[in-house]
Design an enzyme around this catalytic site. Structure first.
Site, mmCIF file in Angstrom:
data_model
loop_
_atom_site.group_PDB
_atom_site.id
_atom_site.type_symbol
_atom_site.label_atom_id
_atom_site.label_comp_id
_atom_site.label_asym_id
_atom_site.label_seq_id
_atom_site.Cartn_x
_atom_site.Cartn_y
_atom_site.Cartn_z
ATOM 1 N N ASP A 1 -24.745 9.495 -18.419
ATOM 2 C CA ASP A 1 -24.520 10.799 -19.063
ATOM 3 C C ASP A 1 -24.603 10.761 -20.591
ATOM 4 O O ASP A 1 -25.494 11.356 -21.189
ATOM 5 C CB ASP A 1 -23.207 11.465 -18.577
ATOM 6 C CG ASP A 1 -22.002 10.536 -18.596
ATOM 7 O OD1 ASP A 1 -22.133 9.390 -19.073
ATOM 8 O OD2 ASP A 1 -20.916 10.960 -18.147
ATOM 9 N N ASP B 1 -10.606 1.040 -16.587
ATOM 10 C CA ASP B 1 -11.096 0.230 -15.463
ATOM 11 C C ASP B 1 -12.415 -0.417 -15.875
ATOM 12 O O ASP B 1 -12.951 -0.124 -16.941
ATOM 13 C CB ASP B 1 -11.289 1.084 -14.200
ATOM 14 C CG ASP B 1 -12.087 2.340 -14.474
ATOM 15 O OD1 ASP B 1 -12.923 2.339 -15.413
ATOM 16 O OD2 ASP B 1 -11.909 3.329 -13.754
ATOM 17 N N ASP C 1 -16.304 -1.127 -14.738
ATOM 18 C CA ASP C 1 -17.403 -0.827 -13.826
ATOM 19 C C ASP C 1 -18.509 -1.832 -14.069
ATOM 20 O O ASP C 1 -18.773 -2.219 -15.206
ATOM 21 C CB ASP C 1 -17.941 0.582 -14.077
ATOM 22 C CG ASP C 1 -16.873 1.635 -13.875
ATOM 23 O OD1 ASP C 1 -16.306 1.693 -12.772
ATOM 24 O OD2 ASP C 1 -16.575 2.374 -14.839
HETATM 25 P P1 ATP Z 1 -13.148 6.225 -17.873
HETATM 26 O O1 ATP Z 1 -12.515 5.650 -19.072
HETATM 27 O O2 ATP Z 1 -12.605 7.561 -17.517
HETATM 28 O O3 ATP Z 1 -13.229 5.299 -16.688
HETATM 29 P P2 ATP Z 1 -16.013 6.001 -17.791
HETATM 30 O O4 ATP Z 1 -17.053 6.302 -18.832
HETATM 31 O O5 ATP Z 1 -15.907 4.593 -17.322
HETATM 32 O O6 ATP Z 1 -14.643 6.537 -18.354
HETATM 33 P P3 ATP Z 1 -16.423 6.645 -15.039
HETATM 34 O O7 ATP Z 1 -16.187 7.948 -14.341
HETATM 35 O O8 ATP Z 1 -15.584 5.473 -14.678
HETATM 36 O O9 ATP Z 1 -16.297 6.964 -16.587
HETATM 37 O O10 ATP Z 1 -17.969 6.303 -14.846
HETATM 38 C C1 ATP Z 1 -18.520 5.066 -15.240
HETATM 39 C C2 ATP Z 1 -19.881 5.296 -15.856
HETATM 40 O O11 ATP Z 1 -20.777 5.884 -14.889
HETATM 41 C C3 ATP Z 1 -19.892 6.252 -17.029
HETATM 42 O O12 ATP Z 1 -19.573 5.608 -18.238
HETATM 43 C C4 ATP Z 1 -21.340 6.738 -17.027
HETATM 44 O O13 ATP Z 1 -22.201 5.783 -17.598
HETATM 45 C C5 ATP Z 1 -21.647 6.810 -15.539
HETATM 46 N N1 ATP Z 1 -21.368 8.147 -14.982
HETATM 47 C C6 ATP Z 1 -20.225 8.565 -14.373
HETATM 48 N N2 ATP Z 1 -20.331 9.834 -13.987
HETATM 49 C C7 ATP Z 1 -21.551 10.261 -14.349
HETATM 50 C C8 ATP Z 1 -22.253 11.494 -14.210
HETATM 51 N N3 ATP Z 1 -21.689 12.553 -13.636
HETATM 52 N N4 ATP Z 1 -23.536 11.546 -14.691
HETATM 53 C C9 ATP Z 1 -24.098 10.471 -15.260
HETATM 54 N N5 ATP Z 1 -23.480 9.300 -15.432
HETATM 55 C C10 ATP Z 1 -22.226 9.169 -14.976
HETATM 56 MG MG MG Z 2 -14.685 3.814 -15.771
#
Ligand code: ATP
Ligand code: MG
Length: 459
Positions: free
Chosen positions: A152, A74, A76
């Protein structure tokens, strides 16, 4: 793919540990993120925010995966606009979340999540953390730089802008991306105390990307796994689905066991696994996860109920055995075991009722399949629940449980089109059913016809 990584990351000292003098900007001709690989709705949102005078960046998994040449799950977006300002710009926007307001912009079934830059909590005392350091509030708006430092992992804190198509890196994420390393931004111990779910995220990303987990992060996970027990049980359910149903279930499971996190999520299954009696539980769960990974890879649907049926099968099977030894009929024993196992599991990972009911049905159907190989088999075959129950029976077979005869019989019945051969199978099935302790059809009690009061003689 890594031509943009000739040297620029060397200017970032200390990786994610400490703040540097400024961001590294990788210009478009030195990285591989192209607009054509970004979803058109995400681009639309980025451009509109920019046109309205706001900063806007693609961030997180979207940028990380594109830089690695993978297809993002996705997109963001992070912006300097407040949620209200975002809402005013998009008619199809809904604000969600009480703790932290996020804008969801809907394009048909696709949702683009837009978050306002947030600041970390350094320097404002401990007012936003609990006694043990858990982050209670995370809702202070900040600058782009502050937004980067509160994320994170360094590889999750890379930003892409459509203003000049550069990638912006504050925390050393580019170097870690190249090295295939998951490094925490800041002190891992403190960041895990703030939000223990980050330990599960570390495992999930390591499994998905094939990255190694940085030594300090590993160490902190080994020490702080128990903190998962304090996390919202509903949130843990969501995380387990991401871990096991995203196509990397086997690798995630193995890492969870390796870092002793699995026991904090599924203590009873973990206890069974540790005994490894006949290798059943280990094999069944692994087989289930292998099948799930294959289904995801070929775009076939996967089900949380089936996953949980596999995750908790061993404790349920054992508990049902206890009830049977106490002379409960097999089907009831399985129902009671299902109640008990989910009642004990839910304080750790809260499985919503709509899924746990289905998981329990899959278990109960195992008894039905064993005991109804006779005349009533055709009726079972027509029911919508049959498919999942049959798949689960196959899984038990693969895992070495003694169900080969049942599998052969039900398999033959499903394939047989000739009604005469079917009849023969059903007759043979009667014997099998008796051997497995057939469900006796309930006898209907015949009502005795009430005696009518004698009619008074007509005069
Ligand atoms: P995915 O491929 O699963 O979507 P993602 O890295 O995009 O991986 P998301 O859960 O969509 O993960 O979160 C988007 C972003 O928000 C992460 O890349 C990170 O930068 C931040 N983030 C999400 N959860 C946390 C957390 N618990 N603590 C700190 N930063 C977070
Ligand atoms: Mg994501």
């Amino acid at each position: 793919m890594f031509s943009w990584l000739k040297n620029p990351w060397q200017r970032v000292r200390g990786g994610g540990k400490g703040r540097t003098s400024g961001p590294v900007r990788i210009p478009r001709d030195q990285h591989c993120v192209s607009r054509s690989s970004i979803g058109r709705y995400a681009l639309k949102v980025l451009y509109r925010l920019n046109e309205a005078g706001h900063e806007a960046y693609l961030v997180g998994g979207g940028v990380r995966d594109l830089l690695l040449g993978r297809e993002p799950k996705d997109f963001d977006i992070a912006t300097s606009a407040s949620p209200e300002e975002v809402r005013k710009l998009f008619r199809n926007c809904r604000l969600i979340g009480r703790r932290f307001r996020l804008a969801h912009i809907h394009f048909g079934r696709e949702i683009i999540e837009v978050a306002t830059f947030r600041a970390g909590h350094e320097g404002d005392g401990d007012s936003r953390t609990s006694d043990n350091g858990m982050l209670l509030r995370d809702n202070v708006y900040g600058s782009l730089e502050e937004d980067a430092w509160r994320r994170d992992f360094t590889v999750n804190a890379l930003y892409y802008t459509v203003e000049d198509f550069a990638v912006v890196d504050y925390t050393g994420g580019l170097a870690d991306l190249k090295a295939g390393c998951l490094r925490m931004i800041g002190d891992p111990q403190q960041r895990f105390r703030e939000d223990p779910v980050r330990m599960l995220r570390a495992v999930r990303f390591a499994a998905k990307l094939g990255f190694r987990i940085d030594k300090e992060v590993e160490q902190a996970i080994r020490e702080l796994g128990y903190l998962l027990e304090e996390v919202s049980h509903a949130r843990l359910f969501d995380e387990t689905l991401k871990l096991f149903l995203s196509g990397y279930g086997v690798a995630s499971y193995e890492l969870l066991r390796q870092y002793h996190l699995f026991s904090h999520l599924f203590p009873e299954t973990d206890a069974c696994l540790s005994e490894e009696e006949n290798h059943f539980p280990h094999t069944l769960l692994l087989r289930a996860l292998e099948n799930t990974d294959q289904r995801v890879a070929s775009d076939r649907p996967v089900s949380p109920a089936f996953l949980y049926a596999a995750l908790l099968w061993e404790p349920a099977r054992r508990e049902a055995g206890v009830f049977v030894r106490r002379k409960q009929p097999a089907l009831q024993a399985m129902q009671l075991a299902g109640d008990a196992v989910f009642a004990r599991q839910n304080p750790r990972v809260q499985v919503p009722k709509r899924f746990s009911l289905q998981s329990r049905e899959i278990w109960e159907w195992q008894e039905r399949l064993a005991r109804n190989t006779g005349r009533r088999a055709m009726r079972l075959l027509e029911q919508p629940r049959f498919r999942a129950a049959w798949d689960f029976l196959l899984l038990r077979g693969e895992a070495g449980e003694e169900v080969a005869e049942l599998i052969q019989w039900w398999g033959a019945l499903q394939e047989e089109a000739d009604p005469q051969v079917q009849q023969r199978l059903l007759q043979e099935g009667e014997k099998l059913a008796r051997a497995n302790g057939e469900d006796k059809p309930k006898r209907r009690r015949r009502r005795r016809p009430r005696k009518r009061p004698a009619r008074p003689p007509q005069s």
